[in-house]
Motif scaffolding. Structure first.
Motif, short mmCIF file in Angstrom:
data_model
loop_
_atom_site.label_atom_id
_atom_site.label_comp_id
_atom_site.label_asym_id
_atom_site.label_seq_id
_atom_site.Cartn_x
_atom_site.Cartn_y
_atom_site.Cartn_z
N UNK A 66 0.78 -1.23 0.00
CA UNK A 66 0.00 0.00 0.00
C UNK A 66 0.81 1.28 0.00
N UNK A 67 2.14 1.17 0.05
CA UNK A 67 3.01 2.36 0.04
C UNK A 67 3.97 2.25 -1.13
N UNK A 68 4.24 3.38 -1.80
CA UNK A 68 5.12 3.37 -2.96
C UNK A 68 6.58 3.49 -2.54
N UNK A 69 7.40 2.63 -3.15
CA UNK A 69 8.85 2.65 -2.89
C UNK A 69 9.59 2.44 -4.22
N UNK A 70 10.85 2.83 -4.20
CA UNK A 70 11.75 2.53 -5.30
C UNK A 70 12.70 1.42 -4.88
N UNK A 71 12.75 0.35 -5.66
CA UNK A 71 13.81 -0.63 -5.46
C UNK A 71 15.05 -0.13 -6.22
N UNK A 72 16.12 -0.89 -6.16
CA UNK A 72 17.35 -0.46 -6.83
C UNK A 72 17.12 -0.27 -8.33
N UNK A 73 16.35 -1.17 -8.94
CA UNK A 73 16.10 -1.08 -10.38
C UNK A 73 15.34 0.17 -10.74
N UNK A 74 14.25 0.44 -10.00
CA UNK A 74 13.45 1.62 -10.30
C UNK A 74 14.22 2.91 -9.97
N UNK A 75 15.06 2.85 -8.94
CA UNK A 75 15.85 4.02 -8.57
C UNK A 75 16.81 4.40 -9.70
N UNK A 76 17.44 3.40 -10.29
CA UNK A 76 18.35 3.66 -11.41
C UNK A 76 17.59 4.27 -12.58
N UNK A 77 16.40 3.76 -12.86
CA UNK A 77 15.57 4.32 -13.93
C UNK A 77 15.25 5.79 -13.67
N UNK A 78 15.08 6.12 -12.39
CA UNK A 78 14.66 7.47 -12.03
C UNK A 78 15.78 8.49 -12.06
N UNK A 79 17.01 8.06 -11.77
CA UNK A 79 18.08 9.06 -11.59
C UNK A 79 19.20 8.98 -12.63
N UNK A 80 19.29 7.91 -13.40
CA UNK A 80 20.40 7.79 -14.35
C UNK A 80 20.11 8.59 -15.61
N UNK A 81 21.09 9.32 -16.13
CA UNK A 81 20.92 10.07 -17.40
C UNK A 81 20.97 9.11 -18.57
N UNK A 82 19.85 8.46 -18.86
CA UNK A 82 19.83 7.34 -19.81
C UNK A 82 20.12 7.76 -21.24
N UNK A 83 20.01 9.07 -21.57
CA UNK A 83 20.30 9.46 -22.94
C UNK A 83 21.78 9.26 -23.28
N UNK A 84 22.61 9.09 -22.25
CA UNK A 84 24.01 8.82 -22.51
C UNK A 84 24.27 7.32 -22.70
N UNK A 85 23.26 6.53 -22.47
CA UNK A 85 23.45 5.09 -22.55
C UNK A 85 24.26 4.59 -21.36
N UNK A 86 24.62 3.31 -21.38
CA UNK A 86 25.42 2.73 -20.31
C UNK A 86 26.68 2.11 -20.92
N UNK A 87 27.40 2.95 -21.66
CA UNK A 87 28.58 2.45 -22.35
C UNK A 87 29.76 2.32 -21.41
N UNK A 88 30.11 3.41 -20.72
CA UNK A 88 31.26 3.40 -19.83
C UNK A 88 30.85 3.25 -18.37
N UNK A 89 29.81 3.94 -17.94
CA UNK A 89 29.30 3.76 -16.58
C UNK A 89 28.16 2.75 -16.69
N UNK A 90 28.38 1.55 -16.19
CA UNK A 90 27.40 0.49 -16.33
C UNK A 90 26.17 0.78 -15.48
N UNK A 91 25.07 0.23 -15.93
CA UNK A 91 23.80 0.47 -15.25
C UNK A 91 23.86 0.05 -13.78
N UNK A 92 24.44 -1.13 -13.50
CA UNK A 92 24.45 -1.62 -12.12
C UNK A 92 25.31 -0.76 -11.21
N UNK A 93 26.23 0.02 -11.80
CA UNK A 93 27.07 0.86 -10.95
C UNK A 93 26.29 2.02 -10.33
N UNK A 94 25.17 2.38 -10.94
CA UNK A 94 24.33 3.42 -10.35
C UNK A 94 23.69 2.95 -9.04
#
Length: 696
Positions: A54-82
């Motif tokens: 009943x309460x909204x939370x961000x897991x690690x996966x959703x948190x990365x989606x929310x804060x990572x600058x995805x337009x740069x892709x994950x070429x050098x800084x890997x997604x899991x490193x966020x």
């Protein structure tokens, strides 16, 4: 995966929880977010959050989606490193980030030193507000061991920061920032000594590659990383010295700025090593590039080419400076390749139609000004009673009151609208065609001479359409005045009557004067417009795209000198194309017209209507170009390669907080490019090395 999870993933005591809440509360008070930011943060959070009981939370996966600058892709800084940043945001250490946690994290990102603050919190495993020797060693060991290149934490360099065993002190935030900044240099020195086992001052190319992959792999493109071993070709012994390792690694952050400045100052868009070193000496007060450092830069930018005297373009340095760079052929999509001639014809036709519509909008918007300009230019001051209008305002009042109101200002507008489409299409197409052929494909530069030639060619070609259009327009604009002068006896005729009366040859009467006006006009206008966009509004610099307001100003300002300086040719053309009345001087050609106007009316007569011409041409081109931009934006070519993909091109992130989040990771990746990506077995082993108070 073992980042802060391995160093700070244990249940937090109530004392520690209170400390964290107190710290974050203080932080949120220091930088209090605005209401609009809270709304934006709420929207972002709700977009990615999941419902948990009943309460909204961000897991690690959703948190990365929310804060990572995805337009740069994950070429050098890997997604899991966020996920390293997720451990910072997860204040309660429960694997979930609430909205309150998210607000605290976003507030932290607003700080100008957010990147170092985040790095500090990663190392501050017990959230005590300081970092001791054991914490620093544990976090780094957990994230660098997988590289196989050891680091001696008991080295003299480390003792300078924390003291000797038995007398070590903790590091506060500001001391930590200097420690972490200097760590990479010590890491590089120790790594070289580790591979230089015989102590001869050289290492093998593959060992050099391992070192750079470890401490700078996130900064370089795949192309450069693959060619790292070729650095040995600069050395006769085919090994790599410590000075070359340092030369490659040092000052990489300053290279892009210096190269961009040097290329901008270059006349041909190319620079050699001497140009680069000269720019460095002029731009850097203290730090300088050595010749070896410059030669190494040229080695990689020239794809391993020999000779530091090679003149390279900015594009040559992209492989060195941009971690996302790929060879040019990789970025060519199949759709673009397969378009062929048919697509080119279709696109040109589509742009032709849009150019005509935009030109019509611009012409219609300023047509009343054009009519006033024509009336003023046709006044013959040598004939008694000929001067009908004292100035532009007087002309506007008399046309309005004597010739039928507002409609009189649009007499002859239809031929103008019909003719303006091919006129603008020819002018824009020819100018673009010549500029494209004359532009250096590698530098994107075009010489000033070719810019002027392109504009002149465009202006000359447009006369084919412009002259018949304008002679018809002018005679229609003068019809009301002639009718009134003859006491209403003459019946105003339409465009068809005028065309039949003039015939094919007559439609090109005054073509030489039209040529003398349009060629220099286009020379001045297109050259000024290109340089206004590039040099005044900085189009293309650091990826800048001009706004419509900036385009409007660039187009409007560029039209002013072009319009005024070509007014004499426009005056002669108008006189030649206007049907002469009884008592008026007859001109036999362009040069005869210039001579007689100067002799009878003086030099000022050649600039009659000059202000009205400026007032008309400047906004006309501005309206035309802005309309063209809007049409391109909202009605793009529907059958091109860009229409194949439904997804729009990613936009460059303008949120500085996302940049700071990325930069925080870069600080950590400067310690190890694999930071946050240690395998679980290594993580388990390193956890055992942690102090008991920090173990999960």
């Amino acid at each position: 995966m073992s980042d802060t999870a391995s160093t700070s993933g244990s249940p937090v005591s109530s004392r520690l929880t209170d400390t964290i809440k107190s710290t974050t509360s203080t932080l949120s008070n220091v930088v209090k977010p605005a209401e609009s930011e809270l709304t934006r943060w709420r929207r972002t959070f709700d977009k990615f959050a999941k419902d948990v009981n009943g309460v909204k939370y961000l897991t690690a996966t959703e948190f990365i989606d929310a804060i990572a600058p995805t337009e740069e892709g994950f070429n050098r800084i890997k997604r899991e490193q966020y996920s390293i940043l997720f451990r910072v945001a997860d204040i309660s250490r429960r694997g979930l980030v609430s909205f309150d946690d998210f607000v605290v994290f976003e507030t932290l990102l607003k700080r100008p030193d957010a990147d170092y603050q985040l790095a500090f919190q990663v190392f501050d495993a017990d959230a005590s507000g300081s970092i001791d020797y054991d914490e620093f060693k544990a976090v780094l060991s957990a994230n660098t061991a997988a590289s196989g290149i050891p680091f001696d934490f008991d080295c003299d360099w480390m003792k300078l920061y924390v003291g000797k065993r038995g007398g070590r002190h903790v590091l506060e935030y500001h001391e930590f920032t200097q420690l972490i900044k200097g760590y990479q240099g010590e890491r590089l020195r120790q790594a070289f000594r580790y591979f230089d086992r015989d102590g001869d001052g050289y290492i093998n190319p593959d060992e050099f590659q391992k070192i750079i992959m470890e401490i700078a792999g996130h900064k370089l493109s795949d192309s450069v990383l693959a060619r790292l071993p070729t650095l040995c070709t600069m050395n006769p012994g085919h090994k790599i010295s410590y000075s070359e390792v340092i030369g490659f690694h040092n000052k990489m952050d300053a290279v892009e700025r210096l190269i961009t400045r040097a290329v901008r100052k270059s006349k041909d868009g190319r620079i050699d090593v001497s140009d680069f070193l000269n720019e460095a000496q002029g731009s850097m007060r203290y730090g300088m590039f050595t010749p070896m450092e410059a030669n190494i830069i040229w080695h990689f930018a020239s794809r391993g080419g020999v000779g530091s005297n090679q003149r390279l373009t900015l594009a040559d340095f992209q492989a060195l400076l941009d971690a996302k760079w790929q060879p040019p052929e990789v970025s060519i999509t199949p759709e673009v390749k397969e378009g062929g001639l048919l697509e080119e014809i279709g696109r040109s036709t589509y742009n032709f139609v849009q150019g005509g519509i935009a030109g019509g909008i611009g012409a219609y918007a300023v047509y009343p000004i054009d009519l006033v300009k024509t009336r003023l230019q046709n006044q013959r001051s040598t004939v008694v009673g000929e001067v009908l209008y004292r100035n532009a305002w007087d002309c506007i009042k008399k046309v309005y009151h004597n010739e039928g109101g507002v409609r009189a200002f649009y007499r002859g507008v239809m031929p103008q609208l019909v003719g303006v489409a091919p006129e603008k299409a020819i002018k824009l197409t020819i100018n673009d065609l010549v500029r494209k052929k004359a532009t250096d494909p590698e530098t994107g530069r075009i010489s000033l001479g070719w810019e002027i030639a392109a504009g002149g060619t465009a202006g000359g070609c447009q006369v084919i359409v412009t002259n018949p259009l304008e002679i018809t327009k002018i005679r229609l604009q003068m019809a009301g005045e002639i009718t009134r002068a003859e006491g209403g006896a003459a019946v105003p005729r339409g465009a068809i009557h005028i065309i039949k009366q003039l015939g094919l040859v007559g439609l090109y009467k005054g073509a030489t004067a039209c040529f003398c006006r349009d060629v220099p006009f286009s020379m001045i206008y297109f050259t000024s417009y290109a340089h206004m966009k590039k040099d005044v509004f900085n189009e293309g610099k650091r990826g800048k795209v001009l706004s419509f307001g900036e385009l409007l100003l660039a187009a409007g300002i560029s039209g002013m000198p072009a319009a005024y300086l070509t007014t004499p040719a426009d005056v002669v053309k108008t006189r030649l194309q206007t049907q002469a009345r009884a008592g008026q001087t007859v001109y036999n050609g362009v040069f005869d017209g210039f001579r007689k106007i100067l002799a009878e009316e003086g030099p000022r007569a050649l600039f009659k209507g000059g202000l009205a011409r400026v007032i008309r041409s400047s906004p006309q081109f501005a309206f035309t170009l802005v309309s063209y931009e809007l049409l391109h934006k909202h009605f793009p070519y529907p059958f091109g390669a860009e229409a194949v993909s439904a997804a729009p091109a990613p936009r460059q992130s303008s949120d500085i907080s996302r940049v700071r989040a990325r930069n925080a990771l870069r600080i950590l990746l400067d310690c190890s490019s694999r930071f946050g990506m240690v395998d679980s077995q290594t993580a388990s082993q390193n956890v055992q090395n942690l102090p008991k108070s920090l173990r999960p």
